[in-house]
Structure formats: structure tokens, C-alpha cells
Design an enzyme around this catalytic site. Structure first.
Site, PDB file in Angstrom:
ATOM      1  N   GLU A 156       0.747  -1.098  -0.004  1.00 39.07           N
ATOM      2  CA  GLU A 156       0.049  -0.040  -0.109  1.00 39.07           C
ATOM      3  C   GLU A 156       0.711   1.436   0.014  1.00 39.07           C
ATOM      4  O   GLU A 156       0.767   2.214   0.885  1.00 39.07           O
ATOM      5  CB  GLU A 156      -0.899  -0.069   1.361  1.00 39.07           C
ATOM      6  CG  GLU A 156      -1.913  -1.221   1.282  1.00 39.07           C
ATOM      7  CD  GLU A 156      -2.706  -1.359   2.309  1.00 39.07           C
ATOM      8  OE1 GLU A 156      -2.603  -0.515   3.285  1.00 39.07           O
ATOM      9  OE2 GLU A 156      -3.533  -2.334   2.440  1.00 39.07           O
ATOM     10  N   ASN A 199       2.397  -4.481  -3.441  1.00 35.34           N
ATOM     11  CA  ASN A 199       0.844  -4.799  -3.379  1.00 35.34           C
ATOM     12  C   ASN A 199       0.125  -3.517  -3.204  1.00 35.34           C
ATOM     13  O   ASN A 199       0.293  -2.521  -2.313  1.00 35.34           O
ATOM     14  CB  ASN A 199       0.469  -5.800  -2.101  1.00 35.34           C
ATOM     15  CG  ASN A 199      -0.871  -6.255  -2.180  1.00 35.34           C
ATOM     16  OD1 ASN A 199      -1.419  -6.870  -3.145  1.00 35.34           O
ATOM     17  ND2 ASN A 199      -1.255  -6.533  -0.767  1.00 35.34           N
ATOM     18  N   HIS A 235     -10.169  -5.740  -2.562  1.00 31.65           N
ATOM     19  CA  HIS A 235     -11.346  -5.583  -1.807  1.00 31.65           C
ATOM     20  C   HIS A 235     -12.317  -4.859  -2.393  1.00 31.65           C
ATOM     21  O   HIS A 235     -12.209  -3.475  -2.498  1.00 31.65           O
ATOM     22  CB  HIS A 235     -10.539  -4.974  -0.549  1.00 31.65           C
ATOM     23  CG  HIS A 235      -9.842  -5.564   0.171  1.00 31.65           C
ATOM     24  ND1 HIS A 235     -10.230  -6.937   0.800  1.00 31.65           N
ATOM     25  CD2 HIS A 235      -8.445  -5.503   0.342  1.00 31.65           C
ATOM     26  CE1 HIS A 235      -8.995  -7.311   1.484  1.00 31.65           C
ATOM     27  NE2 HIS A 235      -8.053  -6.553   1.354  1.00 31.65           N
ATOM     28  N   GLU A 263      -5.876 -10.249  -2.379  1.00 32.97           N
ATOM     29  CA  GLU A 263      -6.611 -10.403  -1.038  1.00 32.97           C
ATOM     30  C   GLU A 263      -8.217 -10.280  -1.359  1.00 32.97           C
ATOM     31  O   GLU A 263      -8.870  -9.374  -0.686  1.00 32.97           O
ATOM     32  CB  GLU A 263      -6.328  -9.057   0.082  1.00 32.97           C
ATOM     33  CG  GLU A 263      -4.823  -9.165   0.024  1.00 32.97           C
ATOM     34  CD  GLU A 263      -4.584  -7.714   0.898  1.00 32.97           C
ATOM     35  OE1 GLU A 263      -5.455  -7.450   1.750  1.00 32.97           O
ATOM     36  OE2 GLU A 263      -3.232  -7.364   1.228  1.00 32.97           O
ATOM     37  N   ASP A 265     -11.994 -10.153  -1.576  1.00 32.78           N
ATOM     38  CA  ASP A 265     -13.385 -10.293  -0.992  1.00 32.78           C
ATOM     39  C   ASP A 265     -14.430  -9.401  -1.579  1.00 32.78           C
ATOM     40  O   ASP A 265     -13.894  -8.380  -2.100  1.00 32.78           O
ATOM     41  CB  ASP A 265     -13.384 -10.129   0.432  1.00 32.78           C
ATOM     42  CG  ASP A 265     -12.718  -8.978   1.232  1.00 32.78           C
ATOM     43  OD1 ASP A 265     -12.761  -7.944   0.369  1.00 32.78           O
ATOM     44  OD2 ASP A 265     -12.059  -8.843   2.076  1.00 32.78           O
TER      45      ASP A 265
END
Length: 345
Positions: A156, A199, A235, A263, A265
């Protein structure tokens, strides 16, 4: 996993659920997802979940790679004192090895977690900062030299707004690009064989952030940073426009490097929850559309809805069900859709 209550994260890492009990076993009703996938399929884990028979059964049935959700972040390493404690993460690596599963490392350098002694070092001996920073990254990566499937080395680096890089202690001492470059160089020296990744999140919904992320990657590569693959966290929620994941993966693939949906979701708090299966299917299709050498894999950020960081965050006003399996371990339509997309791939 930004914004989650620290005590909640620690409780989950130690094996405590929000209600103080674990769900009963529920038999699987779909084919093992990993058996359908033409690329590595991962799920995140905390050490406490390794004591949950339902969780372990589902994980080893459907996934072939684990990502520690918390245990390879700086906070976990320094819970016990001024030197790194790798015991929590070692347990995950050992368990995965016993199951024949891989482990993906995540993440020694993150703006959100800076070891306290680096803050003191910046004030008292700034000339030593670069050396100590490289040594820290080297100790973390080197501890599992030759054992892991890769690393999110830097996590990030771009602001939420998206037009600039984050201001943090790392960047203040080493430069916005400098701290990224130094981390990758130290990681490569510590484990020459491990794939090294960068990432970031919100790339599917923020074109400005996606562009800034790509500029950073290009600058680091031009400076000789050994970035081997690129992560997009993914996300998202059910309002996500169709095609957004595919477009993001294609954009990142232009570097010719492997891409990791790292990651994923799909929150049901906003939009039509019936869209969740199609979004998971699109993620699989986007990965499968890449040349085989660029398919680093797809990792789901949680196994059952009750395991999700989104559900554990008590500040969230609405209920959520962002994952492939429900709270008692039964596959949801999202799991079925993902399986169908993987099989077609």
C-alpha cells in the site's frame, strides 16, 4: 485490512472468535476448488484458525496456498520485545508444510505498522536508518529463505486519494520511491529465489490510484528494483462495475510480470448481493485470461464469512457476508460460481 480494531486482530490471531466459540463442522458440497484451478489458489490465515477443525478441513480441501493475515506484519514480529519474534508465523509455515501447501509472505514493509525502534532511530541516529531498514527486511525475508512461494515486500505505497505516494516514516527517511527500492534490494539479497511483489488496493475503483501505482512500479523497475510480480488486493463490493477487475488485471499485466489478485473479498454491504458470485467469477476469468507465465494466483481474504476482517470490524454498521463460505462452513453461490469459472478456464 486497514482500519480494523487492533484488539480484534490479536484476538483472532490467538484463536478467539467474536462470540467466543467456533462453528460446528459442515461437510463440503462442491468439488475442491484447487482441483479446478489452473493457477495457485490461496486463502489468508491466522494461527488461531489452525486449531479449528472445520477451518483446517476447508482450507486444505479447497486451497493450495496460505497467506498469513497478520503474523508476518511488523506488529506481530515485535509483540514480544525489540527483536523479531517469528514463532507465530513459523507455526503457519510448519502447518502448511505438513499439508503440502505453500505459504506466501505478507508483509514486512507497510506504512501502517512501523516498529517503535525505527521511530526512535529516525530521531536519534538518522544516518543509520537506511542500514537498519535493510537489515530488518533482510532478517524477515531471510528467516524463511527458500521456503516461501513469494512475498508482498511493500504494501500500500499509494495514498487513498491516489495522486501521490504515502507519507510515512519509511518515505520520510528514504524517499517515496527510495524506501520501496531499498526494501526490494534487501529482500532479493536475503532470498534470491523468492518472487518479490508490491501490493495495493482500490485499483479497480480509482483510476488515478491505478495510474500512480503503475508509475511507481515503472520508476522502481527503471532503478533496478527486483520487482518480480504485481499485486492487486481487490477488496470490492457488489456495486463494482462489471469488467472492472478484468480491466485492472490487464493494465497491470502490461509490464509483462505475473499478476496476483492478492486479497479478494466481495462485500455485500452495498449494491445487490446477488452480484457477488459474478464478481468472484470475473476475478477467476481475469486471471485465466493472462498468459500462463503471468498467472501468479488468486488469494481470497478469508475462508468463512465469520473469519472476515470486514465482519470482525465492529465499527461497520451493516452486516456483511463477503466470502465464499458462510459462517458454518457451507459453500455459497459465490463458491459455486468461482468453481465453475475455474473449471471453464
Amino acid at each position: 485490512m486497514a482500519g480494523l480494531d487492533r484488539r480484534t486482530v490479536l484476538a483472532m490471531a490467538l484463536g478467539l472468535s467474536a462470540c467466543g466459540a467456533r462453528a460446528v463442522d459442515a461437510p463440503g458440497e462442491i468439488a475442491p476448488l484447487k482441483s479446478l484451478s489452473p493457477f495457485p489458489l490461496g486463502v489468508c490465515v491466522m494461527t488461531g484458525q489452525l486449531d479449528d477443525p472445520q477451518w483446517t478441513q476447508l482450507a486444505r480441501t479447497h486451497f493450495d496456498r496460505l497467506t498469513p493475515e497478520w503474523e508476518m506484519k511488523a506488529e506481530a514480529f515485535f509483540m514480544s520485545g525489540p527483536r523479531e519474534d517469528f514463532s507465530r508465523a513459523d507455526r503457519i509455515v510448519d502447518w502448511a508444510r505438513q499439508q503440502g501447501m505453500g505459504v506466501f509472505g505478507h508483509t514486512p514493509v507497510w506504512y501502517s505498522q512501523v516498529p517503535d525502534h525505527f521511530t526512535a532511530l529516525a530521531a536519534s541516529a538518522p544516518r543509520r536508518f537506511r542500514e537498519e531498514y535493510r537489515a530488518y527486511v533482510g532478517r524477515v525475508i531471510g528467516h524463511w529463505r527458500g521456503q516461501l512461494a513469494g512475498w508482498d515486500v511493500v504494501n500500500e505505497p499509494v495514498t487513498d486519494e491516489g495522486s501521490t505516494l504515502r507519507d510515512c516514516l519509511w518515505s520520510q527517511q528514504l524517499g517515496h520511491e527510495g524506501y520501496v527500492i531499498e526494501a526490494f534490494r534487501a529482500a532479493r539479497a536475503a532470498d534470491p529465489g523468492a518472487p518479490l511483489l508490491i501490493n495495493e488496493y482500490n485499483l479497480e475503483t480509482n483510476a488515478r490510484k491505478l495510474a500512480t501505482y503503475q508509475r511507481l512500479i515503472e520508476a522502481c523497475l527503471n532503478a533496478g528494483a527486483p520487482i518480480d510480480a504485481i499485486g492487486t488486493q481487490t477488496h470490492v463490493d457488489c456495486e463494482l462495475a462489471p469488467g472492472a477487475i478484468s480491466a485492472t488485471v490487464r493494465e497491470l499485466a502490461r509490464f509483462g510480470l505475473p499478476v496476483h489478485i492478492s486479497e479478494i473479498d466481495v462485500s455485500t454491504r452495498y449494491g445487490d448481493a446477488r452480484r457477488q458470485p459474478a464478481i468472484y467469477a470475473e476475478a477467476a476469468e481475469a486471471m485465466a485470461a493472462l498468459p500462463e507465465r503471468q498467472r501468479f494466483g488468486l488469494t481470497v481474504w478469508g475462508l468463512r464469512d465469520s473469519d472476515s476482517w470486514l465482519v470482525r470490524d465492529r465499527r461497520r454498521a451493516r452486516a456483511d457476508a463477503p466470502l465464499l463460505f458462510n459462517g458454518v462452513g457451507q459453500p455459497k453461490p459465490a463458491a459455486e460460481a468461482l468453481g465453475e469459472a475455474l473449471a471453464q478456464a
